[in-house]
Scaffold this motif. Structure first.
Motif, PDB file in Angstrom:
ATOM      1  N   UNK A   1      -7.183   6.824   8.587  1.00  0.00           N
ATOM      2  CA  UNK A   1      -7.655   8.093   8.000  1.00  0.00           C
ATOM      3  C   UNK A   1      -8.080   9.114   9.038  1.00  0.00           C
ATOM      4  N   UNK A   2      -8.334   8.661  10.256  1.00  0.00           N
ATOM      5  CA  UNK A   2      -8.769   9.595  11.295  1.00  0.00           C
ATOM      6  C   UNK A   2      -7.603  10.251  12.020  1.00  0.00           C
ATOM      7  N   UNK A   3      -6.371   9.838  11.696  1.00  0.00           N
ATOM      8  CA  UNK A   3      -5.204  10.399  12.365  1.00  0.00           C
ATOM      9  C   UNK A   3      -4.872  11.790  11.847  1.00  0.00           C
ATOM     10  N   UNK A   4      -4.007  12.471  12.577  1.00  0.00           N
ATOM     11  CA  UNK A   4      -3.612  13.837  12.212  1.00  0.00           C
ATOM     12  C   UNK A   4      -2.186  13.896  11.686  1.00  0.00           C
ATOM     13  N   UNK A   5      -1.562  12.722  11.466  1.00  0.00           N
ATOM     14  CA  UNK A   5      -0.181  12.702  10.989  1.00  0.00           C
ATOM     15  C   UNK A   5      -0.139  12.947   9.482  1.00  0.00           C
ATOM     16  N   UNK A   6       1.062  13.204   9.000  1.00  0.00           N
ATOM     17  CA  UNK A   6       1.243  13.457   7.570  1.00  0.00           C
ATOM     18  C   UNK A   6       0.970  12.184   6.773  1.00  0.00           C
ATOM     19  N   UNK A   7       0.625  12.348   5.518  1.00  0.00           N
ATOM     20  CA  UNK A   7       0.345  11.210   4.658  1.00  0.00           C
ATOM     21  C   UNK A   7       1.616  10.427   4.373  1.00  0.00           C
ATOM     22  N   UNK A   8       1.457   9.131   4.141  1.00  0.00           N
ATOM     23  CA  UNK A   8       2.593   8.282   3.813  1.00  0.00           C
ATOM     24  C   UNK A   8       2.841   8.364   2.305  1.00  0.00           C
ATOM     25  N   UNK A   9       3.783   9.183   1.922  1.00  0.00           N
ATOM     26  CA  UNK A   9       4.094   9.399   0.510  1.00  0.00           C
ATOM     27  C   UNK A   9       5.061   8.327   0.015  1.00  0.00           C
ATOM     28  N   UNK A  10       5.158   8.135  -1.289  1.00  0.00           N
ATOM     29  CA  UNK A  10       6.122   7.167  -1.835  1.00  0.00           C
ATOM     30  C   UNK A  10       7.543   7.479  -1.392  1.00  0.00           C
ATOM     31  N   UNK A  11       8.240   6.464  -0.908  1.00  0.00           N
ATOM     32  CA  UNK A  11       9.613   6.638  -0.457  1.00  0.00           C
ATOM     33  C   UNK A  11       9.759   7.112   0.967  1.00  0.00           C
ATOM     34  N   UNK A  12       8.654   7.444   1.621  1.00  0.00           N
ATOM     35  CA  UNK A  12       8.739   7.918   3.000  1.00  0.00           C
ATOM     36  C   UNK A  12       8.897   6.740   3.957  1.00  0.00           C
ATOM     37  N   UNK A  13       9.350   7.030   5.165  1.00  0.00           N
ATOM     38  CA  UNK A  13       9.523   6.002   6.183  1.00  0.00           C
ATOM     39  C   UNK A  13       8.237   5.827   6.972  1.00  0.00           C
ATOM     40  N   UNK A  14       7.944   4.580   7.312  1.00  0.00           N
ATOM     41  CA  UNK A  14       6.721   4.277   8.050  1.00  0.00           C
ATOM     42  C   UNK A  14       7.014   3.260   9.139  1.00  0.00           C
ATOM     43  N   UNK A  15       6.474   3.482  10.322  1.00  0.00           N
ATOM     44  CA  UNK A  15       6.623   2.536  11.418  1.00  0.00           C
ATOM     45  C   UNK A  15       5.364   1.687  11.499  1.00  0.00           C
ATOM     46  N   UNK A  16       5.522   0.381  11.593  1.00  0.00           N
ATOM     47  CA  UNK A  16       4.403  -0.555  11.684  1.00  0.00           C
ATOM     48  C   UNK A  16       4.048  -0.713  13.157  1.00  0.00           C
ATOM     49  N   UNK A  17       2.932  -0.139  13.570  1.00  0.00           N
ATOM     50  CA  UNK A  17       2.627  -0.138  15.002  1.00  0.00           C
ATOM     51  C   UNK A  17       1.548  -1.127  15.409  1.00  0.00           C
ATOM     52  N   UNK A  18       0.879  -1.782  14.473  1.00  0.00           N
ATOM     53  CA  UNK A  18      -0.136  -2.772  14.823  1.00  0.00           C
ATOM     54  C   UNK A  18      -0.404  -3.642  13.607  1.00  0.00           C
ATOM     55  N   UNK A  19      -0.900  -4.863  13.859  1.00  0.00           N
ATOM     56  CA  UNK A  19      -1.232  -5.784  12.770  1.00  0.00           C
ATOM     57  C   UNK A  19      -2.707  -6.132  12.829  1.00  0.00           C
ATOM     58  N   UNK A  20      -3.377  -6.023  11.705  1.00  0.00           N
ATOM     59  CA  UNK A  20      -4.797  -6.339  11.601  1.00  0.00           C
ATOM     60  C   UNK A  20      -4.942  -7.783  11.114  1.00  0.00           C
ATOM     61  N   UNK A  21      -5.339  -8.685  12.018  1.00  0.00           N
ATOM     62  CA  UNK A  21      -5.445 -10.098  11.686  1.00  0.00           C
ATOM     63  C   UNK A  21      -6.469 -10.356  10.590  1.00  0.00           C
ATOM     64  N   UNK A  22      -7.621  -9.721  10.681  1.00  0.00           N
ATOM     65  CA  UNK A  22      -8.693  -9.978   9.722  1.00  0.00           C
ATOM     66  C   UNK A  22      -8.353  -9.464   8.327  1.00  0.00           C
TER      67      UNK A  22
END
Length: 229
Positions: free
Chosen positions: A166-187
């Protein structure tokens, strides 16, 4: 019945009977939500004894159950044999060691069988998916919820939980949009995702930009593309 009860509370059966009582109490606490099945995983490394791959509580439970059955059955058999004195004591000690070995062996066999089944049925590990590009398939992805469908190299697809910072400045991830997975949260068990310009999906090799020129060459025409020669 008297032989069985004597074997349960007598040596060496009582060693595993006591441990089994602790195991039963532990799983009752897990059932009511007081503790977790993986509570001891950070305190013990079962790989050193060949039992890694399952939670410590599961391995301990299997070991205890296998040892208890062996110890009780052996005690009943020894009682029927009528051994006394030093012979009885020696057999008791040998039975304790045998029950321990059987408990370990049964646990190891079951753990390895589970590992083989998991290897055949489980998908890629989360770390393998970091860097992949997927398509948001829910009502969008935010800081609290979201899912994305990611294509695997073998052509299959997997749905993973994603979150957007939520602190990022990128556009929101809308339905059907492409998203890159850049990190995994183990917890949390989810991927941090950010908008991607393109969707990368596995598939057949795209046609060469000058494929029509290759066809002209095979038909006897000149090859006009120096870069493709």
């Amino acid at each position: 019945m008297g032989e069985l009860s004597g074997a349960v509370v007598g040596f060496p059966g009582v060693v595993f009977t006591s441990a089994l009582a602790v195991v039963v109490c532990f799983w009752l606490l897990v059932a009511v939500g007081v503790t977790r099945a993986d509570s001891f995983d950070e305190d013990a490394d079962l790989d050193v004894v060949g039992l890694g791959g399952v939670p410590v509580s599961v391995a301990a439970s299997l070991f205890t159950l296998g040892g208890w059955v062996t110890g009780v059955a052996g005690s009943v058999a020894m009682t029927r044999a009528g051994l006394t004195g030093m012979a009885h004591a020696a057999v008791d000690l040998g039975l304790l060691l045998a029950a321990t070995g059987v408990g370990w062996g049964v646990t190891r066999v079951l753990v390895r069988a589970r590992a083989r089944c998991s290897a055949r049925t489980s998908g890629p590990s989360p770390r393998d998916l970091v860097g992949s590009v997927g398509r948001v398939r829910t009502g969008g992805a935010g800081a609290d919820s979201g899912q994305a469908e990611v294509a695997l190299p073998d052509g299959a697809a997997v749905v993973v939980d994603v979150r957007q910072d939520p602190s990022g400045t990128t556009a929101a991830l809308a339905p059907g949009s492409s998203a890159v997975l850049y990190a995994y949260d183990e917890s949390g068990g989810f991927f941090w995702a950010a908008p991607a310009a393109v969707t990368l999906t596995p598939g057949p090799r795209p046609p060469h930009p000058h494929e029509h020129l290759r066809e002209r060459s095979s038909a006897g025409h000149d090859w006009p593309c120096a870069d493709c020669a």
